[in-house]
Design an enzyme around this catalytic site. Sequence first.
Site, PDB file in Angstrom:
ATOM      1  CB  ILE A  68      -0.689  -4.352   2.088  1.00 26.79           C
ATOM      2  CG1 ILE A  68      -1.365  -2.978   2.185  1.00 26.79           C
ATOM      3  CG2 ILE A  68      -0.929  -4.979   0.716  1.00 26.79           C
ATOM      4  CD1 ILE A  68      -2.862  -2.999   2.012  1.00 26.79           C
ATOM      5  CE  LYS A  69      -1.410 -13.452   5.136  1.00 23.31           C
ATOM      6  NZ  LYS A  69      -2.482 -14.277   5.749  1.00 23.31           N
ATOM      7  CG  LEU A  70       2.398  -7.319  -0.161  1.00 20.23           C
ATOM      8  CD1 LEU A  70       3.641  -6.462  -0.019  1.00 20.23           C
ATOM      9  CD2 LEU A  70       1.548  -6.859  -1.333  1.00 20.23           C
TER      10      LEU A  70
END
EC number: 2.2.1.2
Length: 217
Positions: free
Chosen positions: A82-84
Site C-alpha cells: 500500500i503506497k501512502l
Amino acid sequence: MKFFVDSANIEEIRELQNLSLVDGVTTNPSLILKSGRNILDVIKEICTLIEGPVSAEVAATEFEIIMKEAAILAKIADNICIKLPLTLEGLKACKALAAQGLKTNLTLCFSANQALLAAKAGATFVSPFIGRLDDCGINGSELLHEIRTIYDNYGFETQILAASIRTVNHVKEAALSGADVASVPPTILKALVKHPLTDKGLQTFLDDWKKTGQNIA
C-alpha cells in the site's frame, strides 16, 4: 540492490520480467492515468505477472478514507504494497496497516526527517524522490546517504526505495548510496546495459568472426 519497474504498462512489465530484471513494481496515479485502465484491473494483472511487491497508491488524504481504500487494494493479492503519502494522516495509516501485517510504501519523501518518521511508523519502504530534488537544485543522492546513515544508526528495517529516477546515473548513485531498491522507468532500466565501447567492441568481434569464415552452429 533490487529493481522495481516504475510502470503500469503490462507489456513493458512483461518484457522486463522475461529478462529477469524485475523484483517488483511501483505505480502511482499518473501512471494509472497513462495506462488508460481501471486501477483495480491493472494492479490485479500486474500481480499475476510479478511475485515481488507491487505498490498500489491510495487516492485519499484522510485517515479513514485511506484505510478504506487500502483495504480494497490489499484484497487484490498477497504481494500488494500500500503506497501512502508521507503526511501525518499517511503516517497514522502506515502504523495501522503495519499492525495488520500489510506492506507499506511511504511516498513523496524529500527529507531525512520525513524518512525518520516513516521508519518510526513501521513503513516497509520509504520513497525519496531524488530526481525531483535535483530539479530544485538539491542533491538527491545526498539525501539517500543521509537516510542510509540514520537507518543504520538505529537499526531501522524500513527499506530505502530510490524513486523519481530520471537517468542511468541516478541508478548508480542509488546503488552507491546504499539504497535497497531503485524504482526505475522501463526506458532507464533497459539503458543500463548500454555503453558505446560495448557496442564498438562487439562490432569489431563480429567483423573479425565473419572474416574467419567459420560457423559455430
